[in-house]
Design a protein around this motif. Structure first.
Motif, PDB file in Angstrom:
ATOM      1  N   CYS A  19       0.841  -1.193   0.000  1.00 13.32           N
ATOM      2  CA  CYS A  19       0.000   0.000   0.000  1.00 13.32           C
ATOM      3  C   CYS A  19       0.874   1.241   0.000  1.00 13.32           C
ATOM      4  O   CYS A  19       1.855   1.328   0.732  1.00 13.32           O
ATOM      5  CB  CYS A  19      -0.923   0.021   1.219  1.00 13.32           C
ATOM      6  N   ASP A  20       0.510   2.227  -0.819  1.00 12.70           N
ATOM      7  CA  ASP A  20       1.259   3.473  -0.912  1.00 12.70           C
ATOM      8  C   ASP A  20       0.730   4.542   0.032  1.00 12.70           C
ATOM      9  O   ASP A  20       1.076   5.700  -0.095  1.00 12.70           O
ATOM     10  CB  ASP A  20       1.192   4.023  -2.346  1.00 12.70           C
ATOM     11  N   GLY A  21      -0.107   4.206   0.920  1.00 11.29           N
ATOM     12  CA  GLY A  21      -0.693   5.216   1.801  1.00 11.29           C
ATOM     13  C   GLY A  21      -2.108   5.516   1.336  1.00 11.29           C
ATOM     14  O   GLY A  21      -2.717   4.775   0.581  1.00 11.29           O
ATOM     15  N   ARG A  22      -2.615   6.649   1.797  1.00 13.07           N
ATOM     16  CA  ARG A  22      -3.986   7.023   1.470  1.00 13.07           C
ATOM     17  C   ARG A  22      -4.111   7.325  -0.014  1.00 13.07           C
ATOM     18  O   ARG A  22      -3.225   7.887  -0.634  1.00 13.07           O
ATOM     19  CB  ARG A  22      -4.403   8.252   2.261  1.00 13.07           C
ATOM     20  N   SER A  23      -5.229   6.962  -0.578  1.00 13.32           N
ATOM     21  CA  SER A  23      -5.527   7.368  -1.951  1.00 13.32           C
ATOM     22  C   SER A  23      -6.962   7.880  -1.970  1.00 13.32           C
ATOM     23  O   SER A  23      -7.797   7.438  -1.200  1.00 13.32           O
ATOM     24  CB  SER A  23      -5.348   6.209  -2.933  1.00 13.32           C
ATOM     25  N   GLY A  24      -7.234   8.826  -2.859  1.00 14.51           N
ATOM     26  CA  GLY A  24      -8.566   9.397  -2.908  1.00 14.51           C
ATOM     27  C   GLY A  24      -8.760  10.552  -1.943  1.00 14.51           C
ATOM     28  O   GLY A  24      -9.852  11.066  -1.802  1.00 14.51           O
ATOM     29  N   TYR A  25      -7.704  10.952  -1.265  1.00 14.61           N
ATOM     30  CA  TYR A  25      -7.769  12.059  -0.324  1.00 14.61           C
ATOM     31  C   TYR A  25      -6.919  13.208  -0.842  1.00 14.61           C
ATOM     32  O   TYR A  25      -5.950  13.010  -1.556  1.00 14.61           O
ATOM     33  CB  TYR A  25      -7.248  11.633   1.055  1.00 14.61           C
ATOM     34  N   LEU A  26      -7.269  14.407  -0.438  1.00 17.83           N
ATOM     35  CA  LEU A  26      -6.502  15.588  -0.825  1.00 17.83           C
ATOM     36  C   LEU A  26      -5.649  16.036   0.346  1.00 17.83           C
ATOM     37  O   LEU A  26      -6.110  16.035   1.486  1.00 17.83           O
ATOM     38  CB  LEU A  26      -7.441  16.726  -1.235  1.00 17.83           C
ATOM     39  N   ASP A  27      -4.402  16.455   0.055  1.00 18.30           N
ATOM     40  CA  ASP A  27      -3.576  16.996   1.130  1.00 18.30           C
ATOM     41  C   ASP A  27      -4.018  18.433   1.421  1.00 18.30           C
ATOM     42  O   ASP A  27      -4.901  18.980   0.757  1.00 18.30           O
ATOM     43  CB  ASP A  27      -2.084  16.896   0.791  1.00 18.30           C
ATOM     44  N   ASP A  28      -3.397  19.068   2.402  1.00 10.44           N
ATOM     45  CA  ASP A  28      -3.817  20.409   2.827  1.00 10.44           C
ATOM     46  C   ASP A  28      -3.710  21.433   1.706  1.00 10.44           C
ATOM     47  O   ASP A  28      -4.590  22.273   1.528  1.00 10.44           O
ATOM     48  CB  ASP A  28      -3.007  20.871   4.032  1.00 10.44           C
ATOM     49  N   GLY A  29      -2.624  21.385   0.921  1.00 14.76           N
ATOM     50  CA  GLY A  29      -2.450  22.327  -0.182  1.00 14.76           C
ATOM     51  C   GLY A  29      -3.509  22.148  -1.261  1.00 14.76           C
ATOM     52  O   GLY A  29      -4.033  23.128  -1.797  1.00 14.76           O
ATOM     53  N   THR A  33      -6.461  24.845  -2.433  1.00 16.07           N
ATOM     54  CA  THR A  33      -6.672  25.231  -3.830  1.00 16.07           C
ATOM     55  C   THR A  33      -8.117  25.015  -4.242  1.00 16.07           C
ATOM     56  O   THR A  33      -8.743  25.900  -4.835  1.00 16.07           O
ATOM     57  CB  THR A  33      -5.730  24.440  -4.764  1.00 16.07           C
ATOM     58  N   VAL A  34      -8.681  23.867  -3.928  1.00 19.46           N
ATOM     59  CA  VAL A  34     -10.072  23.575  -4.278  1.00 19.46           C
ATOM     60  C   VAL A  34     -11.004  24.556  -3.580  1.00 19.46           C
ATOM     61  O   VAL A  34     -11.939  25.090  -4.192  1.00 19.46           O
ATOM     62  CB  VAL A  34     -10.443  22.115  -3.939  1.00 19.46           C
ATOM     63  N   ALA A  35     -10.765  24.823  -2.316  1.00 20.15           N
ATOM     64  CA  ALA A  35     -11.620  25.747  -1.557  1.00 20.15           C
ATOM     65  C   ALA A  35     -11.602  27.146  -2.172  1.00 20.15           C
ATOM     66  O   ALA A  35     -12.653  27.770  -2.343  1.00 20.15           O
ATOM     67  CB  ALA A  35     -11.175  25.793  -0.100  1.00 20.15           C
ATOM     68  N   THR A  97      -2.417  18.106 -12.781  1.00 18.66           N
ATOM     69  CA  THR A  97      -1.141  17.933 -12.099  1.00 18.66           C
ATOM     70  C   THR A  97      -1.380  17.665 -10.623  1.00 18.66           C
ATOM     71  O   THR A  97      -2.394  18.085 -10.062  1.00 18.66           O
ATOM     72  CB  THR A  97      -0.253  19.186 -12.245  1.00 18.66           C
ATOM     73  N   GLU A  98      -0.443  16.978 -10.007  1.00 16.34           N
ATOM     74  CA  GLU A  98      -0.568  16.613  -8.598  1.00 16.34           C
ATOM     75  C   GLU A  98      -0.591  17.832  -7.672  1.00 16.34           C
ATOM     76  O   GLU A  98      -1.217  17.817  -6.627  1.00 16.34           O
ATOM     77  CB  GLU A  98       0.588  15.694  -8.211  1.00 16.34           C
ATOM     78  N   LYS A 118      -1.620  32.644 -10.227  1.00 12.42           N
ATOM     79  CA  LYS A 118      -1.908  33.216  -8.912  1.00 12.42           C
ATOM     80  C   LYS A 118      -3.324  32.830  -8.523  1.00 12.42           C
ATOM     81  O   LYS A 118      -4.255  32.955  -9.322  1.00 12.42           O
ATOM     82  CB  LYS A 118      -1.785  34.748  -8.963  1.00 12.42           C
ATOM     83  N   LEU A 119      -3.489  32.356  -7.304  1.00 11.16           N
ATOM     84  CA  LEU A 119      -4.814  32.027  -6.790  1.00 11.16           C
ATOM     85  C   LEU A 119      -4.876  32.429  -5.330  1.00 11.16           C
ATOM     86  O   LEU A 119      -4.133  31.931  -4.492  1.00 11.16           O
ATOM     87  CB  LEU A 119      -5.108  30.528  -6.930  1.00 11.16           C
ATOM     88  N   THR A 120      -5.757  33.393  -5.059  1.00  8.71           N
ATOM     89  CA  THR A 120      -6.045  33.808  -3.689  1.00  8.71           C
ATOM     90  C   THR A 120      -7.568  33.768  -3.547  1.00  8.71           C
ATOM     91  O   THR A 120      -8.281  33.436  -4.495  1.00  8.71           O
ATOM     92  CB  THR A 120      -5.525  35.237  -3.396  1.00  8.71           C
TER      93      THR A 120
END
Length: 154
Positions: A19-29, A33-35, A97-98, A118-120
Motif C-alpha cells: 500500500c502506498d498510503g492514502r488514496s482518494g484524499y486531498l492533502d492540505d495544499g 486550492t479547491v476551496a 497535475t498533482e 496566482k490564486l487567492t
C-alpha cells in the motif's frame, strides 16, 4: 495448520506493505486550492490575447463558476449586476497535475487548459492554452485575470 498460518501472515504482510498510503484524499495544499477555486464566481477583469491585444473589463465580463463536483459553468455577465448571466454554457473540469497547478476544462464553449499563476480568495490569474502547458510549454497562450465574487448559498 502452522504452515497455513505462516503463509497467511506472509500474504498479509505482502499486501499491507504494498500500500502506498492514502488514496482518494486531498492533502492540505490541494484542499486549499479547491476551496479557493470553488468559493464563488470568477469575473474576468483583464485579458491579454497576445500580439498586443489587451482588454480590461469593469462592467460587462465573462463569468466562470467551478463546483466541487468537477462541473462548472461559463456565462456573459456583469460586475455590477449579480443576477445578469447570459449564454450560460456548462463544462467539466479537473486538475491535471498533482500540485493542482493546471486545470483542464471540456464543454461545448469552454475547452482548454488553465495554468494557474496566482490564486487567492480574491484573485485568479491564469494562462489559457489549447494543449497541456506542462507537456507543451512553448505554445500560444492567453493571459486572463479574474476577481472573485463570493456566492452565498441559501
Amino acid at each position: 495448520m502452522k504452515l497455513s498460518a505462516i503463509l497467511f501472515s506472509i500474504f498479509a504482510i505482502a499486501i499491507l506493505t504494498s500500500c502506498d498510503g492514502r488514496s482518494g484524499y486531498l492533502d492540505d495544499g490541494q484542499q486549499t486550492t479547491v476551496a479557493m477555486l470553488t468559493v464563488g464566481e470568477w469575473l474576468m477583469s483583464y485579458a491579454d490575447y497576445g500580439d498586443g491585444f489587451e482588454e480590461t473589463y469593469d462592467n460587462e465580463t465573462q463569468i466562470y463558476r467551478f463546483e466541487r463536483t468537477g462541473k462548472g459553468w461559463f456565462a456573459n455577465g456583469s460586475f455590477t449586476d449579480d443576477s445578469k448571466k447570459e449564454n450560460v454554457s456548462y463544462f467539466q473540469w479537473t486538475f491535471t497535475t498533482e500540485n493542482f497547478a493546471v486545470i483542464y476544462m471540456a464543454g461545448h464553449v469552454v475547452e482548454g487548459y488553465w495554468l494557474i499563476e496566482k490564486l487567492t480568495t480574491n484573485e485568479l490569474w491564469v494562462q489559457w492554452t489549447q494543449q497541456d502547458p506542462v507537456i507543451y510549454p512553448n505554445q500560444d497562450k492567453n493571459i486572463f485575470k479574474f476577481k472573485a465574487r463570493k456566492v452565498i448559498k441559501q
